[in-house]
Write a protein that holds these residues in place. Structure first.
Motif, PDB file in Angstrom:
ATOM      1  N   PRO A  44     -58.312 -12.685  19.165  1.00 26.79           N
ATOM      2  CA  PRO A  44     -58.056 -12.174  20.516  1.00 26.79           C
ATOM      3  C   PRO A  44     -56.586 -12.378  20.903  1.00 26.79           C
ATOM      4  CG  PRO A  44     -60.090 -13.438  20.487  1.00 26.79           C
ATOM      5  CD  PRO A  44     -59.437 -13.628  19.137  1.00 26.79           C
ATOM      6  N   GLY A  45     -55.959 -11.301  21.387  1.00 26.71           N
ATOM      7  CA  GLY A  45     -54.571 -11.361  21.834  1.00 26.71           C
ATOM      8  C   GLY A  45     -53.545 -11.288  20.711  1.00 26.71           C
ATOM      9  N   GLU A  46     -54.004 -11.213  19.465  1.00 22.38           N
ATOM     10  CA  GLU A  46     -53.084 -11.193  18.325  1.00 22.38           C
ATOM     11  C   GLU A  46     -52.664  -9.755  18.006  1.00 22.38           C
ATOM     12  OE1 GLU A  46     -52.931 -13.410  13.987  1.00 22.38           O
ATOM     13  OE2 GLU A  46     -54.857 -12.613  14.662  1.00 22.38           O
ATOM     14  N   ASP A  47     -51.402  -9.572  17.675  1.00 17.37           N
ATOM     15  CA  ASP A  47     -50.904  -8.278  17.234  1.00 17.37           C
ATOM     16  C   ASP A  47     -51.530  -7.956  15.874  1.00 17.37           C
ATOM     17  OD1 ASP A  47     -48.675  -6.084  17.401  1.00 17.37           O
ATOM     18  OD2 ASP A  47     -48.533  -6.943  15.374  1.00 17.37           O
ATOM     19  N   PRO A  48     -52.033  -6.728  15.656  1.00 20.00           N
ATOM     20  CA  PRO A  48     -52.693  -6.409  14.394  1.00 20.00           C
ATOM     21  C   PRO A  48     -51.814  -6.628  13.151  1.00 20.00           C
ATOM     22  CG  PRO A  48     -53.161  -4.721  16.013  1.00 20.00           C
ATOM     23  CD  PRO A  48     -52.134  -5.627  16.623  1.00 20.00           C
ATOM     24  N   ILE A  49     -50.556  -6.294  13.225  1.00 18.35           N
ATOM     25  CA  ILE A  49     -49.687  -6.483  12.061  1.00 18.35           C
ATOM     26  C   ILE A  49     -49.452  -7.968  11.804  1.00 18.35           C
ATOM     27  CG2 ILE A  49     -47.361  -6.088  11.156  1.00 18.35           C
ATOM     28  CD1 ILE A  49     -47.557  -3.267  12.379  1.00 18.35           C
ATOM     29  N   ASP A  50     -49.279  -8.747  12.864  1.00 20.01           N
ATOM     30  CA  ASP A  50     -49.158 -10.199  12.699  1.00 20.01           C
ATOM     31  C   ASP A  50     -50.425 -10.771  12.070  1.00 20.01           C
ATOM     32  OD1 ASP A  50     -46.637 -10.113  13.851  1.00 20.01           O
ATOM     33  OD2 ASP A  50     -47.332 -10.815  15.813  1.00 20.01           O
ATOM     34  N   ALA A  51     -51.590 -10.267  12.511  1.00 17.79           N
ATOM     35  CA  ALA A  51     -52.865 -10.725  11.957  1.00 17.79           C
ATOM     36  C   ALA A  51     -52.948 -10.398  10.470  1.00 17.79           C
ATOM     37  CB  ALA A  51     -54.025 -10.075  12.699  1.00 17.79           C
ATOM     38  N   LEU A  52     -52.492  -9.215  10.103  1.00 17.36           N
ATOM     39  CA  LEU A  52     -52.564  -8.811   8.705  1.00 17.36           C
ATOM     40  C   LEU A  52     -51.668  -9.675   7.822  1.00 17.36           C
ATOM     41  CD1 LEU A  52     -53.739  -6.900   6.674  1.00 17.36           C
ATOM     42  CD2 LEU A  52     -51.933  -5.274   7.234  1.00 17.36           C
ATOM     43  N   VAL A  53     -50.457  -9.903   8.247  1.00 16.69           N
ATOM     44  CA  VAL A  53     -49.539 -10.761   7.486  1.00 16.69           C
ATOM     45  C   VAL A  53     -50.131 -12.161   7.348  1.00 16.69           C
ATOM     46  CG1 VAL A  53     -47.253 -11.849   7.519  1.00 16.69           C
ATOM     47  CG2 VAL A  53     -47.490  -9.408   8.069  1.00 16.69           C
TER      48      VAL A  53
END
Length: 132
Positions: A44-53
């Motif tokens: 929750p609240g995390e940027d999708p690209i940040d989550a992927l990395v």
């Protein structure tokens, strides 16, 4: 009204030269034995690209550089919807040799992707990649 819970998930279509990384889900996780692109849930609240990395670093112990969006699709899995956003990515450094979630990693050409038993949420991205 849609009462079905939706889970936001990201996956990396990691390339190295002309090859794409595919990962087989280990026996300790759902849909064991099926193949997928590495990734997992977006917090929750995390940027999708940040989550992927973050997820690729946690699962495979390697860094990636996201180079673009490939697809986003909703797939009904059991009593929920998986909203999978797939991104194109390149390795930063060496190829991974092990995974916390997968029991096998393979590097294959796009033409070989149809030969794997894919997790359903990954199929739309596979279709795009095999279409050329």
């Amino acid at each position: 009204m849609n009462d079905v819970p939706t889970i936001d998930v990201v996956a990396a279509v990691v390339t190295d030269g002309d090859e794409i990384l595919v990962c087989r889900r280990g026996a300790h996780i759902g849909q064991a034995g099926r193949w997928e692109f590495p990734g997992d849930k977006v917090e929750p609240g995390e940027d999708p690209i940040d989550a992927l990395v973050r997820e690729v670093q946690e699962e495979l112990g390697v860094g990636i550089r996201v180079t673009g969006h490939l697809s986003t699709d909703d797939t009904h899995v059991g009593d929920r919807i998986i909203r999978l956003a797939c991104y194109r990515a390149e390795l930063e450094g060496e190829r991974p040799t092990q995974s916390t979630d997968h029991d096998e990693l393979r590097w294959v050409g796009a033409g070989e992707l149809d030969g794997f038993w894919w997790a359903e949420p990954d199929l739309p991205a596979v279709r795009i990649l095999t279409a050329g």
